[in-house]
Design a protein around this motif. Structure first.
Motif, PDB file in Angstrom:
ATOM      1  N   LEU A 250       0.836  -1.197   0.000  1.00  0.00           N
ATOM      2  CA  LEU A 250       0.000   0.000   0.000  1.00  0.00           C
ATOM      3  C   LEU A 250       0.869   1.245   0.000  1.00  0.00           C
ATOM      4  O   LEU A 250       1.644   1.492   0.927  1.00  0.00           O
ATOM      5  N   TYR A 251       0.744   2.030  -1.085  1.00  0.00           N
ATOM      6  CA  TYR A 251       1.389   3.337  -1.176  1.00  0.00           C
ATOM      7  C   TYR A 251       0.346   4.402  -0.842  1.00  0.00           C
ATOM      8  O   TYR A 251      -0.793   4.346  -1.343  1.00  0.00           O
ATOM      9  N   CYS A 252       0.736   5.376  -0.052  1.00  0.00           N
ATOM     10  CA  CYS A 252      -0.219   6.405   0.348  1.00  0.00           C
ATOM     11  C   CYS A 252       0.416   7.780   0.223  1.00  0.00           C
ATOM     12  O   CYS A 252       1.436   8.067   0.864  1.00  0.00           O
ATOM     13  N   LEU A 253      -0.165   8.617  -0.620  1.00  0.00           N
ATOM     14  CA  LEU A 253       0.228  10.013  -0.753  1.00  0.00           C
ATOM     15  C   LEU A 253      -0.930  10.844  -0.229  1.00  0.00           C
ATOM     16  O   LEU A 253      -2.039  10.789  -0.772  1.00  0.00           O
ATOM     17  N   GLU A 254      -0.705  11.603   0.831  1.00  0.00           N
ATOM     18  CA  GLU A 254      -1.815  12.310   1.447  1.00  0.00           C
ATOM     19  C   GLU A 254      -1.328  13.583   2.122  1.00  0.00           C
ATOM     20  O   GLU A 254      -0.148  13.719   2.471  1.00  0.00           O
ATOM     21  N   SER A 255      -2.257  14.505   2.299  1.00  0.00           N
ATOM     22  CA  SER A 255      -1.913  15.790   2.907  1.00  0.00           C
ATOM     23  C   SER A 255      -2.075  15.761   4.417  1.00  0.00           C
ATOM     24  O   SER A 255      -1.392  16.507   5.126  1.00  0.00           O
ATOM     25  N   THR A 256      -2.981  14.943   4.927  1.00  0.00           N
ATOM     26  CA  THR A 256      -3.166  14.791   6.369  1.00  0.00           C
ATOM     27  C   THR A 256      -3.173  13.312   6.710  1.00  0.00           C
ATOM     28  O   THR A 256      -3.481  12.468   5.866  1.00  0.00           O
ATOM     29  N   LEU A 257      -2.857  12.995   7.935  1.00  0.00           N
ATOM     30  CA  LEU A 257      -2.760  11.603   8.351  1.00  0.00           C
ATOM     31  C   LEU A 257      -4.147  10.964   8.411  1.00  0.00           C
ATOM     32  O   LEU A 257      -5.084  11.535   8.976  1.00  0.00           O
ATOM     33  N   THR A 258      -4.283   9.778   7.829  1.00  0.00           N
ATOM     34  CA  THR A 258      -5.533   9.038   7.822  1.00  0.00           C
ATOM     35  C   THR A 258      -5.281   7.618   8.297  1.00  0.00           C
ATOM     36  O   THR A 258      -4.133   7.197   8.489  1.00  0.00           O
ATOM     37  N   LEU A 259      -6.353   6.848   8.481  1.00  0.00           N
ATOM     38  CA  LEU A 259      -6.196   5.441   8.842  1.00  0.00           C
ATOM     39  C   LEU A 259      -5.495   4.676   7.729  1.00  0.00           C
ATOM     40  O   LEU A 259      -4.705   3.759   7.993  1.00  0.00           O
ATOM     41  N   THR A 260      -5.783   5.031   6.482  1.00  0.00           N
ATOM     42  CA  THR A 260      -5.090   4.385   5.364  1.00  0.00           C
ATOM     43  C   THR A 260      -3.607   4.702   5.404  1.00  0.00           C
ATOM     44  O   THR A 260      -2.756   3.825   5.208  1.00  0.00           O
ATOM     45  N   GLY A 261      -3.268   5.957   5.672  1.00  0.00           N
ATOM     46  CA  GLY A 261      -1.861   6.327   5.784  1.00  0.00           C
ATOM     47  C   GLY A 261      -1.172   5.637   6.938  1.00  0.00           C
ATOM     48  O   GLY A 261       0.013   5.289   6.859  1.00  0.00           O
ATOM     49  N   ALA A 262      -1.907   5.419   8.037  1.00  0.00           N
ATOM     50  CA  ALA A 262      -1.312   4.737   9.182  1.00  0.00           C
ATOM     51  C   ALA A 262      -0.959   3.296   8.853  1.00  0.00           C
ATOM     52  O   ALA A 262      -0.002   2.743   9.405  1.00  0.00           O
ATOM     53  N   LYS A 263      -1.707   2.657   7.962  1.00  0.00           N
ATOM     54  CA  LYS A 263      -1.459   1.257   7.611  1.00  0.00           C
ATOM     55  C   LYS A 263      -0.594   1.122   6.365  1.00  0.00           C
ATOM     56  O   LYS A 263      -0.314   0.002   5.930  1.00  0.00           O
ATOM     57  N   ALA A 264      -0.152   2.239   5.782  1.00  0.00           N
ATOM     58  CA  ALA A 264       0.583   2.182   4.516  1.00  0.00           C
ATOM     59  C   ALA A 264       1.970   1.590   4.700  1.00  0.00           C
ATOM     60  O   ALA A 264       2.608   1.740   5.746  1.00  0.00           O
TER      61      ALA A 264
END
Length: 950
Positions: A250-264
């Motif tokens: 899982l690659y995650c590019l995001e501006s704020t931290l999310t649950l998806t970003g936490a598991k990336a």
């Protein structure tokens, strides 16, 4: 149950008289009869999910399949009802939207059912009115509307996928050809709809299949976060990561931290405009004829990894875009997925009427109101005077409609500004139907008669079309009569029993993606001192519609652990530049509007990006939710609802403490010890032995052959908190309120700890649910002076409430800090807010003791469920089957991270998990021998070119 203090009156002292014994007994009998009537089942037949005895035994639970909606999308559930009282919600394994799991919103549905703040009667200009008076007014208004073909009639609903309601809307528009229907949901993603229009020439919906995706790239999207599809996507994500040979990345590019970003596995925090540039570069790497865009070094290296993985995994690669991305990026993502043959199914929109009508927008309705072209305005299930973007000025424009009728569950912000208000029945009180995100339809059946004088949306639509005697039960049945081939009654009972209507899923649409749209990329990011505000749905109160749920207000937000409010999340560098610290109250301004909100630090955000959750600042939510948090809708604009650029932040000089239940663990040595994590293909981390030498006696012998235990897979846990609220509903766990939370006195039996394995500006979070460890060598037991904390014959650490004298020695001696003390009578006269109302007693689980003030309480492994399963097995003269007993937290988990069972049953799933090489014991070096153990977190980051060469 009779309503609490309905229409209270002040007695006249001159007419006060004493009751004689006969009169008192008569009043008592009538009160009991009215209470029993309110808590009875509906008149129409509802079908239990499982086969029950011919005669219903009082106190024995019945289970019914029904559907609960979120943002108009249906999720199938099974509701447990005892003596006509719905008390617990669990997932329906046959429903594609829930797959047997729940989320925090579904779990909290039973609490909102008994909310005494729900609307109870029809109101006309704030005064109580009768149904007959309303129907008379409707007759007058609608006869005028028929004279001009409904030219001034407007209907505004929340987003709905109900086939029956959409059929009724078609009928209404046929009766009033010049009328129009509008729909509005504050969490809708209009850019996704327009992006599909760009890519395919029609507004198709995409349904991604995470179980088939080996490489996933999210562009400011949060598919694992809270929302209508969280359970389905979470299950697919965990399923793909349960097999080391097919482990996804899982690659995650995001501006704020999310649950998806936490598991990336690979995450990079970027401003939205930088993510859009990277998306255009990715399309070029995959063959699109786009211009060359210069990227910084770290983005270029990540792009190389992503494009390599995507090209190597065609057919199993998936790219998703979130609401912050423009419609051009959404269209580009559709093109990318087409090139990759991604596991995405395209379907037609499921919120259209049978004739293909699409709802108008809120902006169009606001324009009609401004022009004075609206005579009759009907608002059903929506609250636009609270959650409409501020630039629409909807409140002022709505006043121009002479006739304004609002239907809702509460007398909310929109209701108080309407001429007429009609109380709407709860989802557990009425008949209806809904579709899942893949189009599968399911029925909504009532579990209880309406507790108050409420009506369903189907009834109101029928009234508007002149059918004053229509019943929701018959309206729903009319919708589905054509679906039954043969015996309709048998078909109907099967649909009620299963909780889904088989064969109703939307067919896949074959559409070729057009040429990728061009993206006008900016030459460079904004200046460093420019701040952008990102708005996002709240993980606990969603868009504000759940603000009056005490369970959800006190549920810790997964990434900040904040409760009872929202806060402005700032990157530490931005906070330092502005001279701010956590708890400082600031005024944030945009477009000549401003709100005041406290500051919270969030290291996972991109520099220059601050974030604020929607759903706060309600003024007419009820006794629980009014006045909690800040109202972000005041800043929202219609054209760009998810991001405001160039906002200003000014200190107010005030401070407001951020209420949190715990802190994120960031100390490296604590993180390594308490939450082991390793990379796929690398050696397992060194884990302390779980059974060191001890002078304590050996493992206790099981008295009747059972040895209960739990294993939690931290790699699968997405931190959604479904287990926390499920435990609260099952075990009568009280709410203590913000004042007690501020003193560290929260009462949750289950918590989700968060550990940060990353760097200061690049967090990599892991989640660890923590119930009672049920230690075999329990430190709490020898210190209890009255033997209230004892071991039972099956290895459970039991708590004998009527022995406890509240010394709290056990709490002090527990290394896991999972024991809770009742400082007040949270369930007996000292409840927070209105939680002591008589109606709330209907939700209590009679199988679980309601604890009194001054005693300790904690997780019991849902011992009442163990006992119930044992009794059922004894009645049937059989042994308990492997995995027959399921705890509340286990059932709720969308990723199946929690396993529970009997260690003495070789076929039990828990024994397979205990042999996993990742198995470890929390604080195992203490020798407590806990029955609750864990599996280590696993990540699958991509190797760099240098790593591959070595």
């Amino acid at each position: 149950m009779s309503p609490l203090k309905e229409l209270p009156t002040r007695p006249d002292p001159a007419r006060r008289s004493k009751l004689n014994r006969r009169q008192a007994l008569g009043l008592l009998a009538s009160g009991m009869a009215s209470s029993l009537a309110a808590c009875s089942k509906p008149d129409e037949q509802i079908l239990p999910y499982v086969r029950m005895p011919e005669r219903i035994v009082p106190g024995e639970p019945l289970k019914f399949a029904t559907t609960l909606g979120l943002a108009g999308i249906g999720r199938g559930v099974i509701v447990t009802s005892i003596d006509g009282r719905p008390i617990k919600v669990e997932g329906n394994p046959r429903h594609p939207g829930s797959l047997g799991a729940t989320d925090v919103f579904a779990e909290a549905a039973v609490l909102s059912l008994y909310d005494p703040d729900r609307s109870r009667t029809i109101l006309h200009n704030g005064a109580i009115a009768s149904r007959e008076a309303l129907l008379g007014t409707l007759t007058t208004e609608l006869s005028e509307a028929r004279g001009n073909q409904g030219n001034g009639l407007r209907l505004l609903t929340s987003r709905t996928t109900s086939p029956t309601l959409l059929r009724q809307i078609d009928m209404l528009l046929q009766s009033f050809p010049a009328a129009s229907w509008h729909a509005y949901d504050p969490t809708d993603d209009e850019n996704a709809r327009q992006g599909a229009q760009l890519a395919y020439g029609q507004p198709l919906c995409s349904v991604p299949d995470f179980a088939r995706a080996r490489v996933i790239v999210t562009l400011d999207a949060d598919p694992l976060g809270h929302g209508p599809d969280q359970m389905r996507i979470g299950r697919g994500f965990a399923q793909r990561r349960s097999d080391a040979g097919a482990f996804s990345r899982l690659y995650c590019l995001e501006s704020t931290l999310t649950l998806t970003g936490a598991k990336a596995d690979e995450r990079l925090a970027l401003r939205p405009e930088a993510i859009e540039r990277l998306a255009a570069s990715l399309a070029r790497e995959l063959g699109a004829a786009t211009g060359v865009i210069e990227l910084p070094e770290r983005e270029r290296l990540l792009l190389r990894k992503i494009s390599t993985d995507l090209n190597a995994s065609k057919g199993e690669a998936l790219v998703l875009a979130g609401p912050l991305m423009s419609k051009e990026v959404h269209g580009l993502v559709h093109w990318i997925n087409a090139q990759l043959n991604a596991p995405v199914r395209l379907i037609n929109q499921i919120d259209r009427t049978p004739s293909g009508r699409q709802a108008g927008t809120l902006d169009q309705l606001a324009g009609d109101l401004e022009a004075g072209g609206v005579r009759q305005l009907f608002i059903v299930g929506a609250n636009p005077l609270y959650d409409a973007p501020a630039d629409l000025q909807f409140e002022a424009k709505a006043q121009k409609a002479p006739f304004r009728l609002h239907m809702g569950e509460y007398v909310d912000e929109t209701a108080v500004n309407a001429n007429w208000h009609v109380p709407q029945s709860h989802q557990l009180e009425t008949w209806s139907d809904l579709r899942a995100s893949d189009g599968t339809a399911s029925l909504v059946q009532p579990l209880i008669k309406p507790l108050y004088g409420s009506f369903g949306a189907h009834e109101l639509l029928a009234w508007i079309t002149g059918k004053h005697d229509a019943k929701p039960y018959e309206l729903v049945r009319q919708t589905w009569r054509s679906e039954a081939h043969g015996d309709f009654e048998a078909w109907w009972q099967r649909a009620l029993h299963d909780g889904i209507i088989a064969g109703t899923g939307s067919e896949a649409v074959e559409a070729a993606a057009m040429l990728p749209p061009s993206i006008a990329a900016e030459a460079e990011d904004k200046r460093e001192d420019d701040l952008s505000l990102v708005l996002r749905p709240d993980p606990c109160v969603w868009d504000g519609s759940f603000a009056n749920s005490a369970w959800l207000q006190e549920c810790p937000k997964p990434l900040s652990k904040q409760v009872w409010g929202n806060a402005l999340a700032l990157h530490p560098d931005d906070a330092s530049h502005l001279g701010l610290k956590p708890g400082d109250v600031v005024k944030i301004s945009a477009h000549d509007r401003s709100i005041e909100v406290p500051v919270l630090l969030e290291p996972g955000s991109a520099v220059g990006i601050c974030a604020l959750n929607l759903g706060g600042g309600r003024q007419n939510a009820g006794a629980i939710g009014s006045g909690i948090g800040a109202n972000a809708y005041i800043l929202r604009i219609y054209d760009k609802p998810w991001r405001l650029v160039q906002v200003s932040i000014r200190r107010t000089g005030r401070e407001e403490p951020i209420l949190t239940t715990q802190n994120i663990v960031r100390t490296p040595e604590d993180v390594r010890e308490l939450h082991p994590s390793y990379q796929l293909g690398h050696a397992l981390p060194s884990i302390a032995p779980s059974d060191p030498p001890s002078l304590m006696p050996g493992k206790p012998k099981s008295g009747d052959g059972h040895a209960w235990a739990m294993v939690i897979d931290t790699s699968a846990c997405i931190g959604c908190n479904a287990c926390v609220v499920s435990c609260q509903a099952e075990n009568n766990v009280p709410v203590v309120g913000p004042e007690q939370v501020a003193m560290g006195r929260d009462m949750h039996w289950m918590r989700v700890d968060v550990y940060d394995h990353g760097s200061a500006n690049g967090p990599q979070l892991g989640f660890q649910p923590v119930p009672c460890m049920q230690c075999e060598h329990a430190p709490c037991e020898p210190v209890c002076p009255v033997a209230a904390s004892v071991h039972d014959s099956e290895g459970l650490n039991a708590q004998v409430y009527n022995r406890c004298i509240g010394t709290r020695f056990c709490e002090a001696n527990c290394p896991y800090k999972v024991r809770r003390f009742n400082f007040f009578g949270y369930a007996n006269g000292e409840e927070y807010g209105n939680l002591g109302a008589e109606s709330y007693r209907g939700q209590k689980n009679p199988e679980v003791t309601v604890r009194a003030r001054g005693v300790m309480e904690k997780c019991t492994y849902c011992v009442q469920r163990i006992s119930g399963a044992r009794r059922a097995a004894e009645r049937e003269s059989r042994a308990l089957a492997p995995d027959e007993v399921r705890t509340a937290c286990q059932n709720a988990c969308p990723t199946r991270a929690i396993s529970f069972g009997d260690l003495n049953q070789p076929d039990a799933e828990i024994n397979r998990r205990k042999t996993d090489p990742r198995h470890y014991t929390l604080l195992g070096h203490l020798g407590t021998r806990p029955r609750t153990t864990y599996l280590a977190d696993v990540r699958n980051p991509a190797q760099s070119d240098a790593e591959e060469r070595t």
